[in-house]
Design an enzyme around this catalytic site. Structure first.
Site, mmCIF file in Angstrom:
data_model
loop_
_atom_site.group_PDB
_atom_site.id
_atom_site.type_symbol
_atom_site.label_atom_id
_atom_site.label_comp_id
_atom_site.label_asym_id
_atom_site.label_seq_id
_atom_site.Cartn_x
_atom_site.Cartn_y
_atom_site.Cartn_z
ATOM 1 N N ARG A 118 0.817 -1.235 0.000
ATOM 2 C CA ARG A 118 0.000 0.000 0.000
ATOM 3 C C ARG A 118 0.840 1.270 0.000
ATOM 4 O O ARG A 118 0.388 2.332 0.389
ATOM 5 C CB ARG A 118 -0.999 0.014 1.157
ATOM 6 N N LYS A 140 4.272 11.222 -11.100
ATOM 7 C CA LYS A 140 3.419 10.424 -11.991
ATOM 8 C C LYS A 140 4.116 9.090 -12.212
ATOM 9 O O LYS A 140 5.248 9.057 -12.701
ATOM 10 C CB LYS A 140 3.231 11.120 -13.339
ATOM 11 N N GLU A 182 12.105 17.302 -24.615
ATOM 12 C CA GLU A 182 11.348 17.551 -23.377
ATOM 13 C C GLU A 182 11.824 18.871 -22.742
ATOM 14 O O GLU A 182 11.025 19.628 -22.193
ATOM 15 C CB GLU A 182 11.516 16.360 -22.432
ATOM 16 N N LYS A 224 9.049 22.787 -13.790
ATOM 17 C CA LYS A 224 8.246 21.585 -13.507
ATOM 18 C C LYS A 224 7.879 21.523 -12.022
ATOM 19 O O LYS A 224 6.718 21.282 -11.673
ATOM 20 C CB LYS A 224 9.003 20.322 -13.912
ATOM 21 N N GLU A 234 -3.133 17.289 -11.319
ATOM 22 C CA GLU A 234 -3.646 17.710 -12.624
ATOM 23 C C GLU A 234 -5.152 17.980 -12.586
ATOM 24 O O GLU A 234 -5.889 17.632 -13.503
ATOM 25 C CB GLU A 234 -3.331 16.610 -13.663
ATOM 26 N N ARG A 239 -1.204 21.728 -14.484
ATOM 27 C CA ARG A 239 -0.313 20.603 -14.809
ATOM 28 C C ARG A 239 -0.589 20.064 -16.216
ATOM 29 O O ARG A 239 0.306 19.508 -16.849
ATOM 30 C CB ARG A 239 -0.432 19.498 -13.749
ATOM 31 N N ASN A 243 1.673 18.602 -20.506
ATOM 32 C CA ASN A 243 1.407 17.611 -21.553
ATOM 33 C C ASN A 243 1.469 18.231 -22.940
ATOM 34 O O ASN A 243 0.993 17.632 -23.916
ATOM 35 C CB ASN A 243 0.030 16.973 -21.336
ATOM 36 N N HIS A 246 1.923 16.168 -26.065
ATOM 37 C CA HIS A 246 1.848 14.755 -25.687
ATOM 38 C C HIS A 246 0.624 14.030 -26.243
ATOM 39 O O HIS A 246 0.646 12.811 -26.391
ATOM 40 C CB HIS A 246 1.901 14.600 -24.159
ATOM 41 N N HIS A 250 1.708 10.634 -27.759
ATOM 42 C CA HIS A 250 1.295 9.324 -27.236
ATOM 43 C C HIS A 250 0.611 8.490 -28.330
ATOM 44 O O HIS A 250 0.795 7.274 -28.406
ATOM 45 C CB HIS A 250 0.361 9.494 -26.040
ATOM 46 N N HIS A 263 10.136 8.229 -27.011
ATOM 47 C CA HIS A 263 9.133 9.160 -26.476
ATOM 48 C C HIS A 263 9.471 10.609 -26.859
ATOM 49 O O HIS A 263 8.615 11.353 -27.333
ATOM 50 C CB HIS A 263 9.047 9.009 -24.954
HETATM 51 P P1 NAD Z 1 14.091 5.165 -21.416
HETATM 52 O O1 NAD Z 1 13.862 5.041 -19.985
HETATM 53 O O2 NAD Z 1 13.593 4.078 -22.302
HETATM 54 O O3 NAD Z 1 15.647 5.392 -21.682
HETATM 55 C C1 NAD Z 1 16.072 5.561 -22.979
HETATM 56 C C2 NAD Z 1 17.219 4.596 -23.344
HETATM 57 O O4 NAD Z 1 18.416 5.085 -22.785
HETATM 58 C C3 NAD Z 1 17.043 3.195 -22.826
HETATM 59 O O5 NAD Z 1 17.541 2.285 -23.780
HETATM 60 C C4 NAD Z 1 17.931 3.185 -21.593
HETATM 61 O O6 NAD Z 1 18.390 1.901 -21.241
HETATM 62 C C5 NAD Z 1 19.047 4.058 -22.026
HETATM 63 N N1 NAD Z 1 19.780 4.731 -20.953
HETATM 64 C C6 NAD Z 1 19.288 5.283 -19.841
HETATM 65 N N2 NAD Z 1 20.242 5.939 -19.181
HETATM 66 C C7 NAD Z 1 21.372 5.786 -19.881
HETATM 67 C C8 NAD Z 1 22.692 6.249 -19.722
HETATM 68 N N3 NAD Z 1 23.049 7.044 -18.713
HETATM 69 N N4 NAD Z 1 23.612 5.884 -20.633
HETATM 70 C C9 NAD Z 1 23.260 5.119 -21.702
HETATM 71 N N5 NAD Z 1 22.034 4.683 -21.921
HETATM 72 C C10 NAD Z 1 21.084 5.007 -21.013
HETATM 73 O O7 NAD Z 1 13.417 6.505 -22.000
HETATM 74 P P2 NAD Z 1 13.333 7.994 -21.470
HETATM 75 O O8 NAD Z 1 13.369 8.826 -22.675
HETATM 76 O O9 NAD Z 1 14.274 8.266 -20.365
HETATM 77 O O10 NAD Z 1 11.874 8.060 -20.812
HETATM 78 C C11 NAD Z 1 10.731 7.877 -21.593
HETATM 79 C C12 NAD Z 1 9.615 7.393 -20.681
HETATM 80 O O11 NAD Z 1 9.356 8.406 -19.705
HETATM 81 C C13 NAD Z 1 8.321 7.137 -21.405
HETATM 82 O O12 NAD Z 1 7.773 5.927 -20.938
HETATM 83 C C14 NAD Z 1 7.442 8.296 -20.975
HETATM 84 O O13 NAD Z 1 6.076 7.966 -20.971
HETATM 85 C C15 NAD Z 1 7.949 8.548 -19.585
HETATM 86 N N6 NAD Z 1 7.677 9.903 -19.075
HETATM 87 C C16 NAD Z 1 7.121 10.008 -17.847
HETATM 88 C C17 NAD Z 1 6.862 11.253 -17.304
HETATM 89 C C18 NAD Z 1 6.322 11.363 -15.913
HETATM 90 O O14 NAD Z 1 5.981 12.467 -15.489
HETATM 91 N N7 NAD Z 1 6.262 10.283 -15.165
HETATM 92 C C19 NAD Z 1 7.196 12.409 -18.027
HETATM 93 C C20 NAD Z 1 7.772 12.259 -19.287
HETATM 94 C C21 NAD Z 1 8.015 10.993 -19.807
HETATM 95 N N1 GLY Z 2 5.130 15.079 -17.877
HETATM 96 C C1 GLY Z 2 3.810 15.439 -17.530
HETATM 97 C C2 GLY Z 2 3.616 15.650 -16.077
HETATM 98 O O1 GLY Z 2 4.469 15.379 -15.265
HETATM 99 O O2 GLY Z 2 2.576 16.084 -15.691
#
Ligand code: NAD
Ligand code: GLY
Length: 362
Positions: A118, A140, A182, A224, A234, A239, A243, A246, A250, A263
């Protein structure tokens, strides 16, 4: 340097610097003197940072879960395997999960923390630019569903975000640029100052680590953190601006089965579509349209695997979390540095934007 997300009892620090990951254990031992620690990472990061992980293991007695690499593993199955590893190691409610990785690891490990027993504490140690300036902050958490991105999840704030910019040194250029998208996003929503900062420094920002990039990251994180502090769940309209781009992005990620487009790459196209929509809806003052075009063109245009079908993309948009009353809410640019939410945009207008922007993608 230290920044903060202000959320009353759920407030937390964001530390940002180069070379700080080595000192994480002592900070965590002070914050959580009696806790067991678990670490979630993926195969790529485990291989790259094995020494650092071994050191933390010795210092903190970590239980480690290594997930496969890729957005297609941001699933309930992966989430469930994290439980297998940590519960077998007798993880307790006082336990702390460390998410070491990009946005995928951060989202799924954060969701495991939100739901395990939980809710347990977690710490974000982002290793991609994208995760450093966006996903590690704000609580998130979640996983994807076959119907669309991030459709299963929870709001659960971390206790600490530790951003060591040295991790950027091993990122591929493609991943770095995806993170830049981003960061550039904040130029559209973070106020005139951020718009001017990114416009002036766009060429340096996309080149890699520098003082200018660090400043761009600091500004992004502040924006942020400020928005999250005002509208954590949101519900207040603020907030939603995060997006920006996005809704389109998406849909593109889903169209390409979460495999072929990163992404941040999908976001670049999403921002281009949002700008095109802003021009049609005339939310962007005519005198500013060229400035927006210049900003987008400063980043290399990501290659699309194929030209997507505008009808399929439009249908995918209805699985977006911003749909309400059956209507899609689009975040579109307005005066430089600001964006507004538009609802009830006719389907034909959206499809025209998709054809105009993505139809020219090859
Ligand atoms: P990812 O986590 O897939 O990382 C991208 C690639 O880089 C992967 O292959 C990973 O293994 C590699 N990698 C990571 N760190 C590394 C490093 N230091 N050196 C070499 N390689 C490395 O992708 P991302 O772009 O970091 O994140 C995208 C994700 O984030 C999506 O799922 C998206 O929906 C999510 N997201 C979430 C929020 C939120 O608020 N929670 C906001 C924006 C995006
Ligand atoms: N990346 C969108 C949010 O954090 O709200």
């Amino acid at each position: 340097m230290e920044l903060k997300v202000n959320l009353g009892p759920r407030s937390y620090p964001i530390v940002l610097d180069s070379g700080i990951a080595g000192g994480l254990s002592s900070r965590l031992k002070k914050m959580f003197p009696k806790s067991k620690f678990g670490l979630v990472t993926n195969t790529t990061i485990r291989n790259l940072y094995q020494k650092q992980i071994e050191k933390w293991k010795k210092e903190l007695g970590l239980t480690i879960h290594v997930m496969p690499d890729g957005e297609r593993y941001k699933t309930i199955a992966t989430w469930s395997r994290i439980f297998d590893t940590l519960l077998k190691a007798k993880f307790e409610r006082s336990g702390v999960i460390i998410a070491l990785g990009g946005g995928v690891v951060g989202d799924v490990a954060g969701f495991a923390a939100a739901t395990m027993l939980r809710g347990v504490a977690y710490v974000q140690v982002p290793t991609t630019l994208l995760a450093m300036v966006d996903s590690s902050i704000g609580g998130k958490t979640g996983v994807d569903h076959a119907c669309g991105k991030n459709l299963i999840g929870a709001f659960h704030q971390p206790s600490l975000v530790c951003i060591d910019t040295a991790f950027l040194d091993t990122l591929t250029e493609r991943e770095f640029l995806a993170g830049c998208a981003e960061l550039f996003k904040y130029a559209f929503i973070g106020g005139r100052d951020m718009f001017d900062f990114v416009s002036v420094n766009k060429g340096v920002l996309i080149k890699g680590r520098s003082q200018v990039l660090l400043e761009g990251m600091r500004r992004s994180i502040e924006i942020k953190a400020g928005i999250v502090g005002l509208d954590e769940r949101e519900t207040g309209g603020k907030r939603m601006l995060l997006n920006f781009g996005h809704t389109f992005a998406h849909a593109l990620e889903k169209y390409f089965s979460f495999k072929k487009l990163l992404h941040g790459e999908a976001l670049w196209w999403g921002m281009a579509c949002a700008c095109a929509l802003g021009k049609i809806l005339k939310t962007i003052p005519a005198s500013d349209t060229a400035a927006y075009d210049t900003l987008l063109r400063a980043m290399p245009r990501p290659k699309l695997p194929s030209i997507p079908s505008d009808c399929d993309l439009y249908s995918a948009m209805f699985f977006d979390k911003k749909v309400s009353g059956g209507k899609i809410n689009f975040v579109v640019p307005a005066k430089p540095g600001t964006s507004v939410v538009k609802s009830g945009v006719p389907g034909e207008t959206v499809k025209n934007v998709l054809t105009k922007v993505l139809g020219k993608s090859e």
